[in-house]
Motif scaffolding. Structure first.
Motif, PDB file in Angstrom:
ATOM      1  N   ARG A   1       0.895  -1.315   0.070  1.00  0.00           N
ATOM      2  CA  ARG A   1       0.100   0.121  -0.222  1.00  0.00           C
ATOM      3  C   ARG A   1       0.967   1.138  -0.037  1.00  0.00           C
ATOM      4  O   ARG A   1       1.878   1.345   0.731  1.00  0.00           O
ATOM      5  CB  ARG A   1      -0.822   0.064   1.279  1.00  0.00           C
ATOM      6  CG  ARG A   1      -1.883  -1.214   1.415  1.00  0.00           C
ATOM      7  CD  ARG A   1      -2.763  -1.105   2.719  1.00  0.00           C
ATOM      8  NE  ARG A   1      -3.492  -2.215   2.735  1.00  0.00           N
ATOM      9  CZ  ARG A   1      -4.319  -2.620   3.797  1.00  0.00           C
ATOM     10  NH1 ARG A   1      -4.386  -1.551   4.647  1.00  0.00           N
ATOM     11  NH2 ARG A   1      -4.845  -3.759   3.786  1.00  0.00           N
TER      12      ARG A   1
ATOM     13  N   ARG B   1       3.817   1.185  10.108  1.00  0.00           N
ATOM     14  CA  ARG B   1       3.482   1.409   8.763  1.00  0.00           C
ATOM     15  C   ARG B   1       4.427   1.373   7.459  1.00  0.00           C
ATOM     16  O   ARG B   1       5.072   2.114   7.563  1.00  0.00           O
ATOM     17  CB  ARG B   1       2.510   2.482   8.672  1.00  0.00           C
ATOM     18  CG  ARG B   1       1.576   2.621   7.417  1.00  0.00           C
ATOM     19  CD  ARG B   1       0.348   3.440   7.993  1.00  0.00           C
ATOM     20  NE  ARG B   1       0.674   4.966   7.810  1.00  0.00           N
ATOM     21  CZ  ARG B   1       0.022   6.023   8.079  1.00  0.00           C
ATOM     22  NH1 ARG B   1      -1.127   5.903   8.336  1.00  0.00           N
ATOM     23  NH2 ARG B   1       0.643   7.253   7.979  1.00  0.00           N
ATOM     24  N   TYR B   2       4.290   0.463   6.859  1.00  0.00           N
ATOM     25  CA  TYR B   2       5.318   0.342   5.489  1.00  0.00           C
ATOM     26  C   TYR B   2       4.394   0.219   4.425  1.00  0.00           C
ATOM     27  O   TYR B   2       3.131  -0.012   4.312  1.00  0.00           O
ATOM     28  CB  TYR B   2       5.922  -0.865   5.923  1.00  0.00           C
ATOM     29  CG  TYR B   2       6.595  -0.989   7.588  1.00  0.00           C
ATOM     30  CD1 TYR B   2       7.604  -0.074   7.757  1.00  0.00           C
ATOM     31  CD2 TYR B   2       5.796  -1.717   8.257  1.00  0.00           C
ATOM     32  CE1 TYR B   2       8.195  -0.161   8.806  1.00  0.00           C
ATOM     33  CE2 TYR B   2       6.563  -1.487   9.612  1.00  0.00           C
ATOM     34  CZ  TYR B   2       7.608  -0.939   9.823  1.00  0.00           C
ATOM     35  OH  TYR B   2       8.080  -0.788  11.002  1.00  0.00           O
TER      36      TYR B   2
ATOM     37  N   PHE C   1       4.345  -4.721   3.511  1.00  0.00           N
ATOM     38  CA  PHE C   1       4.164  -5.310   4.766  1.00  0.00           C
ATOM     39  C   PHE C   1       3.676  -6.812   4.529  1.00  0.00           C
ATOM     40  O   PHE C   1       3.100  -7.082   3.633  1.00  0.00           O
ATOM     41  CB  PHE C   1       3.468  -4.393   5.735  1.00  0.00           C
ATOM     42  CG  PHE C   1       1.926  -4.146   5.001  1.00  0.00           C
ATOM     43  CD1 PHE C   1       1.746  -3.229   4.004  1.00  0.00           C
ATOM     44  CD2 PHE C   1       0.924  -4.745   5.763  1.00  0.00           C
ATOM     45  CE1 PHE C   1       0.469  -3.089   3.628  1.00  0.00           C
ATOM     46  CE2 PHE C   1      -0.552  -4.852   5.192  1.00  0.00           C
ATOM     47  CZ  PHE C   1      -0.414  -3.899   4.423  1.00  0.00           C
TER      48      PHE C   1
ATOM     49  N   GLY D   1      -7.069  -6.933  12.067  1.00  0.00           N
ATOM     50  CA  GLY D   1      -8.273  -6.508  11.829  1.00  0.00           C
ATOM     51  C   GLY D   1      -9.091  -7.593  10.846  1.00  0.00           C
ATOM     52  O   GLY D   1      -8.302  -8.187  10.159  1.00  0.00           O
TER      53      GLY D   1
ATOM     54  N   MET E   1      -3.660 -10.120  10.087  1.00  0.00           N
ATOM     55  CA  MET E   1      -2.890  -9.418  11.131  1.00  0.00           C
ATOM     56  C   MET E   1      -1.531  -9.101  10.564  1.00  0.00           C
ATOM     57  O   MET E   1      -1.028  -9.654   9.687  1.00  0.00           O
ATOM     58  CB  MET E   1      -2.637 -10.603  12.246  1.00  0.00           C
ATOM     59  CG  MET E   1      -2.234 -12.026  12.149  1.00  0.00           C
ATOM     60  SD  MET E   1      -2.485 -13.143  13.328  1.00  0.00           S
ATOM     61  CE  MET E   1      -1.921 -12.237  14.728  1.00  0.00           C
TER      62      MET E   1
HETATM   63  P1  AMP Z   1      -6.409  -4.062   6.985  1.00  0.00           P
HETATM   64  O1  AMP Z   1      -6.068  -4.856   6.232  1.00  0.00           O
HETATM   65  O2  AMP Z   1      -6.245  -2.664   6.693  1.00  0.00           O
HETATM   66  O3  AMP Z   1      -7.666  -4.430   7.900  1.00  0.00           O
HETATM   67  O4  AMP Z   1      -5.051  -4.325   8.008  1.00  0.00           O
HETATM   68  C1  AMP Z   1      -5.126  -5.385   8.911  1.00  0.00           C
HETATM   69  C2  AMP Z   1      -3.865  -5.204   9.746  1.00  0.00           C
HETATM   70  O5  AMP Z   1      -2.624  -5.167   8.707  1.00  0.00           O
HETATM   71  C3  AMP Z   1      -3.608  -4.144  10.631  1.00  0.00           C
HETATM   72  O6  AMP Z   1      -4.246  -4.291  11.901  1.00  0.00           O
HETATM   73  C4  AMP Z   1      -2.253  -3.892  10.542  1.00  0.00           C
HETATM   74  O7  AMP Z   1      -1.667  -4.817  11.552  1.00  0.00           O
HETATM   75  C5  AMP Z   1      -1.632  -4.318   9.151  1.00  0.00           C
HETATM   76  N1  AMP Z   1      -1.353  -3.309   8.431  1.00  0.00           N
HETATM   77  C6  AMP Z   1      -2.394  -2.599   7.426  1.00  0.00           C
HETATM   78  N2  AMP Z   1      -1.444  -1.957   6.812  1.00  0.00           N
HETATM   79  C7  AMP Z   1      -0.338  -2.051   7.122  1.00  0.00           C
HETATM   80  C8  AMP Z   1       1.054  -1.077   6.944  1.00  0.00           C
HETATM   81  N3  AMP Z   1       1.009  -0.285   6.079  1.00  0.00           N
HETATM   82  N4  AMP Z   1       1.999  -1.718   7.296  1.00  0.00           N
HETATM   83  C9  AMP Z   1       2.029  -2.544   8.487  1.00  0.00           C
HETATM   84  N5  AMP Z   1       1.209  -3.250   8.876  1.00  0.00           N
HETATM   85  C10 AMP Z   1      -0.191  -2.865   8.215  1.00  0.00           C
END
Ligand code: AMP
Length: 556
Positions: free
Chosen positions: A246, A254-255, A258, A421, A444
């Motif tokens: 992303r 935040r990377y 990831f 999440g 996760m």
């Molecule tokens: P999401 O897919 O947005 O629901 O993200 C699920 C999990 O992925 C989040 O709770 C974070 O732990 C991890 N995550 C999401 N975006 C990032 C990111 N840019 N860098 C690192 N971890 C991330």
């Protein structure tokens, strides 16, 4: 001197000993998933852009601004495309400058080319004394639309023509974008701004808009549909581990590349895929996994966003409530208040928080079924002893969620405090053209698990100690030393084999620097007698140890 190349911003190298921690996390996850009867799925790292546009939702931050997208159009040939289009479309009475743009207007031609407009279509009667017709009928751009560049080029071209008073090129008719049929247009093209014509030319056959996966659920559901997994009639319990991409602003936790460890439970309703017990099982599995990883102090935040109908109802309630307050909020919220009011709840702008806290909550818009579903999830969690807190604002950043949504957060992470999440996505399969296949899943952030664990006291990234450095005295003993190292490694010990060309003093220095607990000296005498000299760096004690007892001695 050439410039040093570095890892791209937002990406990073993972190095030992930290990688041992990554491996331990993955091994623990695999072991826990296996006990809950999940199997591994590995989907491609890139997918058709349309999968994410339709699956994740066009209004989401992920799709609207964070995706790494490109046109995989090796065979895309613009000139052929233009010629073909001209053959089919020579507009009646039009003076078409086939050679891309008007050659009679060198200045404006150059300007149009510079912004990327390929063709000027002119129509009408030439004004006496002038070579050209009096107005431009159309500006045309060709190409796969992978960003809003072409749309911007057209608009810019329109301005240029409009402003070219010298030439008296007056109002032009249309801005036309001609794009390959194989490429999804969304989310960049607003059809009210330009006319879009989809063109199915052969030379576009392999032109496709591709995107590095920003998340894995859409890919898993695509695979579920593609392999007709629903026809087995069974629930599919699938987990994945892999990188996601992303274009977010990098910061701690935040990377841009990831890793996520995630799982999905999906299947036809007849297999029980809608049951609240599935939600509870996934949540209980996550609690178990975090506990087994040794992550202390997590919080499970839980909510229900209801069915699609509930959400629509809540969207209306929210939209109405926002009419009055939105003008006092940030620009993003002002836009969201109109396009997707639910996303207002994701806003992080501090000044907006009191306003958001006073908005109606989704719990009051849930119908009886959704309420009962949520109550059954929480009852099962209570029975399993999994603690949770209700978070009314937890509507998650992805459009596909229905009913249960959740996050596990951790205080040690700072601003990016979500460890993971997930939620239920009962309509996702249908949204991307599949059968009805309700499901629930989570992702996760592995990077964040690592950060959390490294922040805990006594956490050793790599728990397997380097028990000994084996120092051969003289090059003639290198082979015997390798044989000794092999013996010890076969019995499960981590040892480092030294180098006979080193003098004894250097061997000691290298051994100590390597972090080895002990040094084992292998000289001619030791080889002949089978009694080795071992020095313990911590205590300074030197011992004589028979070869047969060495492995045991080193692990003491
Ligand atoms: P999401 O897919 O947005 O629901 O993200 C699920 C999990 O992925 C989040 O709770 C974070 O732990 C991890 N995550 C999401 N975006 C990032 C990111 N840019 N860098 C690192 N971890 C991330």
């Amino acid at each position: 001197m050439s410039q040093t190349l570095k890892a791209v911003r937002g990406t990073r190298d993972l190095l030992p000993p930290e990688t041992a921690l990554w491996n331990r996390i993955e091994a623990t996850a695999r072991a826990v998933f296996a006990r809950y009867n999940f199997g591994e799925i590995r989907t491609p790292i890139f997918e058709d852009t349309g999968l994410f546009a339709r699956g994740v939702g066009e209004e989401t931050d992920i799709v609207s601004k964070e995706m790494y997208t490109w046109s995989d159009g090796e065979r895309f040939e613009k000139h052929k495309m233009i010629d073909e289009w001209l053959k089919r479309n020579k507009p009646d009475g039009a003076h078409v400058q086939a050679n891309r743009s008007s050659v009679e207007h060198p200045v404006i031609e150059a300007q149009l080319r510079a912004v990327g407009v390929d063709l000027v279509v002119m129509r009408g009667v030439a004004i006496p004394g002038q070579q050209l017709p009096g107005y431009v009928d159309e500006l045309v751009c060709f190409g796969p639309v992978v960003s809003n560049d072409l749309v911007l080029a057209l608009k810019k071209g329109g301005e240029l023509v409009r402003n070219d008073r010298n030439r008296e090129l007056r109002a032009f008719g249309n801005l036309r974008l001609i794009v390959p049929a194989s490429v999804p247009l969304t989310p960049w093209v607003d059809r009210s701004e330009v006319i879009v014509e989809q063109f199915d030319g052969e030379f576009f056959a392999s032109s496709q808009s591709l995107t590095l996966r920003p998340e894995n659920t859409a890919g898993v559901v695509r695979a579920y549909i593609e392999h007709k997994l629903g026809e087995t009639g069974q629930l599919q319990k699938l987990f994945y581990i892999g990188p996601q991409f992303r274009r977010e602003r990098p910061q701690k936790g935040r990377y841009r590349q990831f890793w996520q460890i995630g799982a999905e439970v999906i299947g036809p309703p007849s297999a029980g895929s809608e049951s609240p017990l599935r939600d509870a099982e996934v949540l209980e599995m996550l609690a178990t996994l975090l506990d087994e990883l040794g992550i202390a102090g997590w919080t499970l935040e839980l909510n229900s966003v209801g069915s699609a109908a509930d959400r629509a109802r809540y969207n209306d309630v929210l939209r109405a409530a926002l009419v009055e307050v939105a003008p006092k909020m940030c620009v993003d919220c002002q836009r969201r208040a109109v396009t997707n009011p639910l996303r207002v709840l994701d806003c992080k702008v501090p000044e907006d928080q009191p306003i958001i806290a006073a908005l109606p909550v989704i719990a009051d818009s849930l119908d009886e079924d959704s309420k009962a579903h949520f109550a059954a999830v929480t009852a099962a969690l209570d029975a399993a002893g999994v603690p949770y807190v209700r978070n009314h604002r937890l509507v998650r950043g992805l459009d596909y969620y229905t009913r249960t949504t959740f996050e596990f957060t951790h205080g040690g992470l700072g601003a990016q405090n979500a460890l993971l999440g997930g939620g239920r996505y009962d309509g996702l399969s249908e949204a991307i053209g599949g059968p009805k296949a309700p499901g629930i899943g989570f992702a996760m952030g592995e990077d964040r698990l690592v950060l959390t664990l490294l922040g805990q006291p006594n956490e050793k990234p790599d728990p397997l100690p380097l028990v000994a450095y084996l120092a051969p005295i003289g090059e003639g003993l290198n082979s015997a030393n390798i044989a000794l190292a092999s013996e010890l490694r076969k019995s499960g010990l981590r040892v480092e084999a030294g180098e006979g060309s080193f003098r004894l003093k250097k061997s000691f220095e290298v051994a100590e620097k390597s972090g080895a607990q002990k040094i084992v000296i292998l000289g001619e005498d030791e080889l002949a007698s089978g009694i080795l000299t071992v020095k313990d760096f911590a205590t300074g004690v030197q011992s004589k140890v028979p070869r047969g007892e060495l492995a045991d001695f080193l692990t003491k």
